[in-house]
Design a protein around this motif. Structure first.
Motif, PDB file in Angstrom:
ATOM      1  N   GLU B  19       0.872  -1.425   0.108  1.00 37.85           N
ATOM      2  CA  GLU B  19       0.031   0.007   0.052  1.00 37.85           C
ATOM      3  C   GLU B  19       0.742   1.496  -0.003  1.00 37.85           C
ATOM      4  OE1 GLU B  19      -2.738  -0.397   3.354  1.00 37.85           O
ATOM      5  OE2 GLU B  19      -3.634  -2.112   2.422  1.00 37.85           O
ATOM      6  N   ALA B  20       1.998   1.099   0.460  1.00 43.03           N
ATOM      7  CA  ALA B  20       2.904   2.263   0.557  1.00 43.03           C
ATOM      8  C   ALA B  20       3.514   2.490  -0.404  1.00 43.03           C
ATOM      9  CB  ALA B  20       3.892   2.082   2.033  1.00 43.03           C
ATOM     10  N   LEU B  21       3.749   1.431  -1.266  1.00 39.44           N
ATOM     11  CA  LEU B  21       4.627   1.550  -2.502  1.00 39.44           C
ATOM     12  C   LEU B  21       3.604   2.303  -3.564  1.00 39.44           C
ATOM     13  CD1 LEU B  21       6.855   0.349  -4.418  1.00 39.44           C
ATOM     14  CD2 LEU B  21       5.309  -1.411  -5.108  1.00 39.44           C
ATOM     15  N   THR B  22       2.296   2.097  -3.378  1.00 42.42           N
ATOM     16  CA  THR B  22       1.298   2.572  -4.277  1.00 42.42           C
ATOM     17  C   THR B  22       1.345   4.105  -4.149  1.00 42.42           C
ATOM     18  OG1 THR B  22      -0.099   0.820  -4.261  1.00 42.42           O
ATOM     19  CG2 THR B  22      -1.333   2.824  -4.829  1.00 42.42           C
ATOM     20  N   ILE B  23       1.434   4.582  -3.035  1.00 42.74           N
ATOM     21  CA  ILE B  23       1.725   6.165  -2.740  1.00 42.74           C
ATOM     22  C   ILE B  23       2.687   6.433  -3.470  1.00 42.74           C
ATOM     23  CG2 ILE B  23       1.854   7.716  -1.109  1.00 42.74           C
ATOM     24  CD1 ILE B  23      -0.124   5.860   0.979  1.00 42.74           C
ATOM     25  N   ILE B  24       4.088   5.931  -3.162  1.00 48.01           N
ATOM     26  CA  ILE B  24       5.131   6.270  -3.508  1.00 48.01           C
ATOM     27  C   ILE B  24       5.238   6.375  -4.967  1.00 48.01           C
ATOM     28  CG2 ILE B  24       7.722   5.964  -3.426  1.00 48.01           C
ATOM     29  CD1 ILE B  24       7.312   4.674  -0.670  1.00 48.01           C
ATOM     30  N   MET B  25       4.808   5.564  -5.701  1.00 49.37           N
ATOM     31  CA  MET B  25       4.845   5.185  -7.178  1.00 49.37           C
ATOM     32  C   MET B  25       4.039   6.509  -7.515  1.00 49.37           C
ATOM     33  SD  MET B  25       4.663   1.252  -8.297  1.00 49.37           S
ATOM     34  CE  MET B  25       6.079   1.156  -9.465  1.00 49.37           C
ATOM     35  N   ALA B  26       2.692   6.672  -7.124  1.00 51.39           N
ATOM     36  CA  ALA B  26       1.816   7.841  -7.615  1.00 51.39           C
ATOM     37  C   ALA B  26       2.405   9.190  -7.547  1.00 51.39           C
ATOM     38  CB  ALA B  26       0.666   7.737  -7.084  1.00 51.39           C
ATOM     39  N   VAL B  27       2.914   9.317  -6.354  1.00 52.42           N
ATOM     40  CA  VAL B  27       3.730  10.727  -6.073  1.00 52.42           C
ATOM     41  C   VAL B  27       5.050  10.693  -7.019  1.00 52.42           C
ATOM     42  CG1 VAL B  27       5.020  11.644  -4.246  1.00 52.42           C
ATOM     43  CG2 VAL B  27       3.090  10.705  -3.647  1.00 52.42           C
ATOM     44  N   GLY B  28       5.609   9.813  -6.988  1.00 49.41           N
ATOM     45  CA  GLY B  28       6.887   9.651  -7.971  1.00 49.41           C
ATOM     46  C   GLY B  28       6.655   9.814  -9.315  1.00 49.41           C
ATOM     47  N   GLU B 106      -4.513   8.829  -6.052  1.00 49.94           N
ATOM     48  CA  GLU B 106      -3.200   9.544  -5.727  1.00 49.94           C
ATOM     49  C   GLU B 106      -2.476  10.256  -6.701  1.00 49.94           C
ATOM     50  OE1 GLU B 106      -2.527   9.592  -2.216  1.00 49.94           O
ATOM     51  OE2 GLU B 106      -1.139  11.347  -3.107  1.00 49.94           O
ATOM     52  N   MET B 107      -2.466   9.791  -7.655  1.00 49.82           N
ATOM     53  CA  MET B 107      -2.038  10.586  -9.018  1.00 49.82           C
ATOM     54  C   MET B 107      -2.963  11.805  -9.370  1.00 49.82           C
ATOM     55  SD  MET B 107      -0.400   8.219 -11.869  1.00 49.82           S
ATOM     56  CE  MET B 107       0.134   9.521 -12.941  1.00 49.82           C
ATOM     57  N   GLN B 108      -4.151  11.794  -9.099  1.00 51.66           N
ATOM     58  CA  GLN B 108      -5.124  12.747  -9.469  1.00 51.66           C
ATOM     59  C   GLN B 108      -4.688  13.966  -8.576  1.00 51.66           C
ATOM     60  OE1 GLN B 108      -6.584  13.224 -12.208  1.00 51.66           O
ATOM     61  NE2 GLN B 108      -7.518  15.260 -11.559  1.00 51.66           N
ATOM     62  N   ARG B 109      -4.755  13.411  -7.107  1.00 53.49           N
ATOM     63  CA  ARG B 109      -4.310  14.479  -5.960  1.00 53.49           C
ATOM     64  C   ARG B 109      -3.203  15.232  -6.259  1.00 53.49           C
ATOM     65  NH1 ARG B 109      -3.290  14.976  -0.143  1.00 53.49           N
ATOM     66  NH2 ARG B 109      -1.527  13.351  -0.408  1.00 53.49           N
ATOM     67  N   ASN B 115       2.378  23.192  -9.123  1.00 53.87           N
ATOM     68  CA  ASN B 115       3.612  22.910  -9.687  1.00 53.87           C
ATOM     69  C   ASN B 115       4.552  22.239  -8.665  1.00 53.87           C
ATOM     70  OD1 ASN B 115       2.984  24.549 -11.763  1.00 53.87           O
ATOM     71  ND2 ASN B 115       3.483  26.419 -11.059  1.00 53.87           N
ATOM     72  N   VAL B 116       5.546  21.510  -9.402  1.00 54.85           N
ATOM     73  CA  VAL B 116       6.576  20.809  -8.711  1.00 54.85           C
ATOM     74  C   VAL B 116       7.654  21.575  -8.335  1.00 54.85           C
ATOM     75  CG1 VAL B 116       8.208  18.717  -8.752  1.00 54.85           C
ATOM     76  CG2 VAL B 116       5.756  18.772  -9.901  1.00 54.85           C
ATOM     77  N   SER B 117       8.004  21.632  -7.158  1.00 52.36           N
ATOM     78  CA  SER B 117       9.367  22.511  -6.563  1.00 52.36           C
ATOM     79  C   SER B 117      10.418  21.909  -7.430  1.00 52.36           C
ATOM     80  CB  SER B 117       9.334  22.493  -5.356  1.00 52.36           C
ATOM     81  OG  SER B 117       8.165  22.918  -4.717  1.00 52.36           O
ATOM     82  N   LYS B 118      11.727  22.713  -7.377  1.00 51.34           N
ATOM     83  CA  LYS B 118      12.949  22.173  -7.923  1.00 51.34           C
ATOM     84  C   LYS B 118      13.557  21.460  -6.767  1.00 51.34           C
ATOM     85  CE  LYS B 118      13.862  25.154 -11.838  1.00 51.34           C
ATOM     86  NZ  LYS B 118      14.340  26.483 -12.299  1.00 51.34           N
ATOM     87  N   GLY B 119      14.438  20.758  -6.820  1.00 58.58           N
ATOM     88  CA  GLY B 119      15.192  19.908  -5.728  1.00 58.58           C
ATOM     89  C   GLY B 119      14.255  19.079  -5.054  1.00 58.58           C
ATOM     90  N   LEU B 120      14.112  19.128  -3.532  1.00 60.52           N
ATOM     91  CA  LEU B 120      13.082  18.272  -2.783  1.00 60.52           C
ATOM     92  C   LEU B 120      11.756  18.957  -2.956  1.00 60.52           C
ATOM     93  CD1 LEU B 120      13.813  15.665  -1.540  1.00 60.52           C
ATOM     94  CD2 LEU B 120      13.374  16.938   0.670  1.00 60.52           C
ATOM     95  N   ASP B 121      10.709  18.400  -3.631  1.00 59.66           N
ATOM     96  CA  ASP B 121       9.360  18.874  -3.480  1.00 59.66           C
ATOM     97  C   ASP B 121       8.485  18.571  -2.200  1.00 59.66           C
ATOM     98  OD1 ASP B 121       6.261  18.127  -4.074  1.00 59.66           O
ATOM     99  OD2 ASP B 121       6.924  19.854  -5.188  1.00 59.66           O
ATOM    100  N   LYS B 122       8.617  19.636  -1.402  1.00 59.80           N
ATOM    101  CA  LYS B 122       7.919  19.268  -0.030  1.00 59.80           C
ATOM    102  C   LYS B 122       6.743  18.496  -0.006  1.00 59.80           C
ATOM    103  CE  LYS B 122       7.114  21.918   4.066  1.00 59.80           C
ATOM    104  NZ  LYS B 122       6.974  23.617   4.693  1.00 59.80           N
ATOM    105  N   PHE B 123       5.887  18.946  -0.891  1.00 55.62           N
ATOM    106  CA  PHE B 123       4.557  18.203  -0.850  1.00 55.62           C
ATOM    107  C   PHE B 123       4.814  16.910  -1.171  1.00 55.62           C
ATOM    108  CE2 PHE B 123       0.012  17.807  -0.774  1.00 55.62           C
ATOM    109  CZ  PHE B 123      -0.485  16.964  -1.722  1.00 55.62           C
ATOM    110  N   ALA B 124       5.497  16.363  -2.308  1.00 54.80           N
ATOM    111  CA  ALA B 124       5.744  14.986  -2.614  1.00 54.80           C
ATOM    112  C   ALA B 124       6.439  14.338  -1.460  1.00 54.80           C
ATOM    113  CB  ALA B 124       6.580  15.249  -3.703  1.00 54.80           C
TER     114      ALA B 124
END
Lengths: 69, 252
Positions: B19-28, B106-109, B115-124
């Motif tokens: 279940e965690a992998l699903t979240i990580i993959m969607a975010v990634g 999760e992808m939709q969310r 916008n995606v921040s440069k470097g480390l994206d905080k939300f992600a």
């Protein structure tokens, strides 16, 4: 507060099920105090079966109510 | 090697890591792999620390009655919750967990956040970290309780570590959410074991005399499995569902 909520959510999902489970254990403990130790394990054993069965029946009843509405 | 600690840890932790992998993959996929994987890995490190901090001292005091009672109670309540949910899913009263749907949501969310921040994206990072941590908390719970109750914390940890390795490898190889893994069956098996062990330990803390001592755990397991078949048969009959209309499940 959020941490407590998360920890609570780990062990209690269906309040009915959790209450019945704890009730069974309290009943077993009462029996153990009265000296009826030989039946205590069976109280827990049967009690857990009853708790699961009753809570599933409750969900079934709710589902039927939903489909009628 | 304590199989009673290793197997449920492997299965229980495995389900949560999927279940965690699903979240990580969607975010990634949406906001970048660096932030997503960093968040996930950070959560895994924190979970490892929790197991070490809580699990190790607890093993030493497991002989004390009130510790057995508390550990047993948590095992039982957590286990019966998983068992109950799995039975509801087998019966069709609750929808089966669908990793593909969760991935899409999760992808939709993530897309809606902006916008995606440069470097480390905080939300992600926060999404990956919190998602992995919350899913992993149940895995930590399983590892500690089985490790403590079977007096084999190392086997329990090895089981969870093996599950993590398998899930990560499958994620890298398949590059998609692990939707075909029989998660409900895995949760059911762990639920039955947690319920049985938990009930046994509570009885021990009350100084109950279980018939044939440790073998009682197997009797409780057998009872739970038998009762599951009866309940599922009863509910499917009551709702008019045939066994072919539901997917997954071992022989159900």
């Amino acid at each position: 507060m959020r941490v407590l909520k998360v920890l609570w959510g780990l062990v209690v999902d269906d309040l009915w099920l959790a209450s019945m489970t704890v009730g069974v254990l309290i009943l077993a403990y009462i029996f153990s105090l009265t000296g009826l130790k030989s039946i205590d394990p069976y109280v827990i054993w049967v009690g857990l079966v009853v708790a699961i069965w009753v809570s599933v029946e409750h969900q079934l009843r709710l589902k039927r109510k939903e489909s009628r509405n | 090697m304590g199989l009673y600690g290793l197997i449920p840890s492997f299965l229980g932790a495995g389900v949560e890591f999927i279940e965690a992998l699903t979240i990580i993959m969607a975010v990634g996929a949406v906001r970048g792999w660096k932030s997503s994987i960093t968040g996930g890995l950070s959560a895994v490190v924190v979970m490892g620390a929790l197991v070490a901090i809580i699990g190790a001292p607890l093993v030493r005091v497991m002989g004390i009655n009130w510790v057995q009672l508390i550990v047993g109670l948590f095992m039982l309540l957590f286990g019966i919750r998983w068992l109950h949910k799995a039975i509801l899913r087998y019966s069709g009263l609750v929808a089966r967990h669908n990793e593909s749907d969760n991935y899409d949501k999760e992808m939709q969310r993530q897309k809606e956040h902006g916008n995606v921040s440069k470097g480390l994206d905080k939300f992600a990072f926060v999404t990956s970290f919190s998602g992995t941590f919350l899913e992993g908390l149940e895995a930590v719970f399983i590892v500690i309780t089985f490790g403590v109750s079977t007096n084999s914390m190392s086997s329990s940890i090895i089981g969870a570590a093996a599950a993590l390795a398998v899930v990560v490898i499958l994620g890298i190889v398949l590059r998609k959410p692990l939707a075909k893994i029989p998660e409900n069956t895995m949760k059911y098996v762990v639920g039955v074991m947690l319920t049985s062990f938990g009930a046994f330990w509570i009885g021990e803390s009350m100084n109950l005399s279980w018939p044939q001592k440790d073998l009682s755990i197997l009797y409780i397991v057998a009872t739970m499995v038998a009762v599951t078949f009866l309940i599922v048969w009863r509910v499917r009959g009551a709702t008019g569902r045939s066994s072919k209309s539901t997917n997954q499940g071992v022989g159900m």
